[in-house]
Design an enzyme around this catalytic site. Sequence first.
Site, PDB file in Angstrom:
ATOM      1  CG  ASP A 112       5.850  -4.005  -2.635  1.00 39.77           C
ATOM      2  OD1 ASP A 112       6.161  -3.443  -3.694  1.00 39.77           O
ATOM      3  OD2 ASP A 112       5.886  -5.239  -2.478  1.00 39.77           O
ATOM      4  CG  ASP A 166       4.561  -8.889   1.760  1.00 38.03           C
ATOM      5  OD1 ASP A 166       3.783  -7.993   1.428  1.00 38.03           O
ATOM      6  OD2 ASP A 166       5.751  -8.943   1.377  1.00 38.03           O
ATOM      7  CG  HIS A 172       7.192  -4.911   2.992  1.00 41.02           C
ATOM      8  ND1 HIS A 172       6.028  -4.262   3.369  1.00 41.02           N
ATOM      9  CD2 HIS A 172       6.905  -5.539   1.823  1.00 41.02           C
ATOM     10  CE1 HIS A 172       5.099  -4.478   2.455  1.00 41.02           C
ATOM     11  NE2 HIS A 172       5.591  -5.268   1.524  1.00 41.02           N
ATOM     12  CG  HIS A 218       0.768  -5.214  -1.227  1.00 40.32           C
ATOM     13  ND1 HIS A 218       1.047  -4.534  -0.074  1.00 40.32           N
ATOM     14  CD2 HIS A 218       1.854  -5.966  -1.482  1.00 40.32           C
ATOM     15  CE1 HIS A 218       2.261  -4.857   0.348  1.00 40.32           C
ATOM     16  NE2 HIS A 218       2.780  -5.733  -0.481  1.00 40.32           N
TER      17      HIS A 218
END
Length: 915
Positions: free
Chosen positions: A125, A15, A13, A350
Amino acid sequence: MMKTTVHIISHSHWDREWYQSFESHRMKLIELVDNILDKAENDPEFGGFFLDGQVIAIDDYLEIRPEKRAQVEKCIREGKVQTGPWYILQDEFLTSGEACVRNLQVGMQEAEQYGAVGNVGYFPDAFGNAGQMPQVLKQAGMDAVVFGRGVKPIGPNNEVTGGQYESTYSEMMWASPDGTKLPGILFANWYNNGVEIPVDEAEAKVYWDKKLADARKFAATHQLLMMNGCDHQPLQKNITEAIRVARKLYPDVEFIHSDFKKYVEAMEKEISENFSTVKGELTSQETDGRWTLANTASSWIGLKQDNRAGETALERKAEPAAAMADVMGKAYPEDQMIYSWKKLMQNHPHDSICGCSVDEVNEEMKTRFAKSRQVADAIYDESVEYLTNKVNTAALPGDGEKIPFVVWNTSGETKSQVVEKELHLFRDYNLFVWDGYEAAEKVELPAMVLRDADGNVVPAKIADAGVAFGYDLPDDRFRQPYMAKKVLVTFEAEVPALGYRTYYLETAEQAQDVDMVSADENVLENDAVKVVVNADGSYNLLDKKTGRMYENLGFYEDTGDMGNEYIYIQDSGKQVVSTKGVKAEISCVERNAFRTVVEICHKMMVPSGMGEELLRQREMCIDPYTRVANRSSELVEMDVKTVLTLEKSAKGLRVATTICNQAKDHRVRVILPTGLDTSMHMADSAFEVVRRNNRHNDTWTNPCGCERQQCFVAMEDAKGGLLVANRGLYEYEILEDQGNAVAVTLLRCVAEMGDWGYFPTPKAQQIGTFCLEFEVVPFAAGETGDAFREGYAFQEDLTVEQAGLERAFLRKPGQVKPELVEGELPLEMSFLAFEGDGIHMTAFKKGQKKDDLFVRFVNNMEHEEVLSFKKEDWMKEVYRSNVIEEKGDLMIPDKDGVYHVALREFEIATFGIVK
């Protein structure tokens, strides 16, 4: 009995920026992708790697390793690397519906260019999931949607309470409010449930016994999903060996190194009637409410305002203006538009747009917002200049000397608004800097009046605006500097949707004078509303149509905040500082035929921050919900200036609040008690005006009841209602104990990032001056759709472009005045007008890599509505389309040349237009 299959999907994931800056994270991304490519080339058993559903990770890698492009494309074609459909993984509530669509369009196009497009809408997420995502994703051709938050999994052996937002299984159907369904997969055991699989047999046996039991607890099928990764997780280099060990230990279970395409195909074969269906937005309605992190809507409020301004600049201004110019022959600047969108979307992940990152990230976002806006504004300016120069100003009536100009409205709503514009009385290309300034300054402004295209006098303020330096940048010669004599005109314009209206200043014997004097400096009134400002600076608003009075609107509340960028936690002492009942300074600063402006000043004495005891708890990473701290006894002054503006034709009151903040660890809200008798309210979201309960479910234990909005929040009862529109103020709360008040967060100041450690963020204290804008609009029963239009219309302002100055430098030397030109466009026009109660136009643009134009609407009503729009002269044909602009059925207008389309509740409808 069907054999259990374990689908192991290796992933990370990613980010892009968060607890480190973008470039710091990118250094680890380079290492990750290098290892993936090496593994794919040298291990024939390697099933592949899912690169988080966002193609920007590939872009970021290849910017550093461009020589690896061919190898990357080969891996994507062969399925060894899976990417897309998104350009980035966005927050669904703090980005617009159109930004979501551009995200899909850009992501799918780039993924296809690299070799293959992912088949699932991926939200691992996201801090809650917007209700229209199944409809958007199904139109884009996705097979399923995968998400990590928003639904409460309970398991087949637990009691089902009948909740709408709980699911027995991790697999379910997710329905948009229009009824569109898509298979949904919830990470019931999170997206790291298969991380770091052991290769030692003893360790692997313990590991898999637990992991298989956990997965089976929520699984509805024999297909078990194991996500082999986590946040910024490096590649597990021995993954194929770990899978061989698992196969040896569990011969009755099939373990495969899988991907989402294989998993979804296998899972869908077992879809049964036992699957739950959840409908609409997924925001933890039936949980304790602590993990969809609504307070990120108020972190770094300036970034939120920049985002709204950036989205408006693109989807409400640059795109429609460029599309209209395209109709008239100007090449559509597609590459520049995509560049601007990309820069904006790079701020939409996000952890970025939510303002829950370290200071370095949030500071870099400001630069991206500025870059995107600079390009979008340039596209808009060039488009309206091009169009303005085609308006037939020679058709203006009257014999006096004229200064023509055009007022532009690129929104989907007809709009009345007071505009101000400095117009050039003349330019002098021979006079430069000092000599030119002094010569032009000596020229006296002639008496003038403002007229509309029919020659009618329009009430206006016309004032000498002095002299200024300017320049032209011709496309065929060197820059051309000049000195300009300017005049400032202020008036209320009314302009049709997606169109323009021409006005002009004309010399006259006597100048206009619209200023008026009134003894009631605390009263603002027009035909729709009357506003009386109270001694404490709050205001009473009378809706003249319904006779309803809304009292004590607009007082301010300041409370302590011992939370972080993710979470608001009020101080233990619950200390509140309010302007309610405290005398304010009130003055009327403008009153004339087209608007009244009243200024209100408060000097609030607020605690300087939280007590010192909080710092130790932060350093110890104490859970914010269990912290104990009080506000400081030291007070600092916080100046709050409120400017109320009521325009002649306005249906609502505009409010601009300027806060000079010197305090830390606190939240400032404006409170608007509605007094409405209702348990429900409405809030604008992505492609939806969602209906929400004023109170949360009984399971909700979060002490904060805040929600997220886009353009407005509204509430109504049987007699009518009140709508509060905003510009970039995404957080609100309904306060039932204060008369069903709408509380809108204006500023929130904290000292740390939060989440998994202690990351100080001193700049998140938001020391400085902030101007926050909102509008209060009353409406009668049955006029909800009109109120929605007002809320959307508030998002952008009309703009003015002066006519008659194109290539003025080519005319005779000396004073060059505006000319009247014989153009091909009429003095007033709408390129596309539509009708339909509660129907909102969200886009008017040229297709991506297509010549056709596309217009998109959404029906925000809870029932079917009919959309009607005329086949304009520039339209050859119209066809149904979807969010990725595929061509559908040809549409046939009626005998009057009008298209009528029935849109079901909350339907998103896209139409392609052949020019």
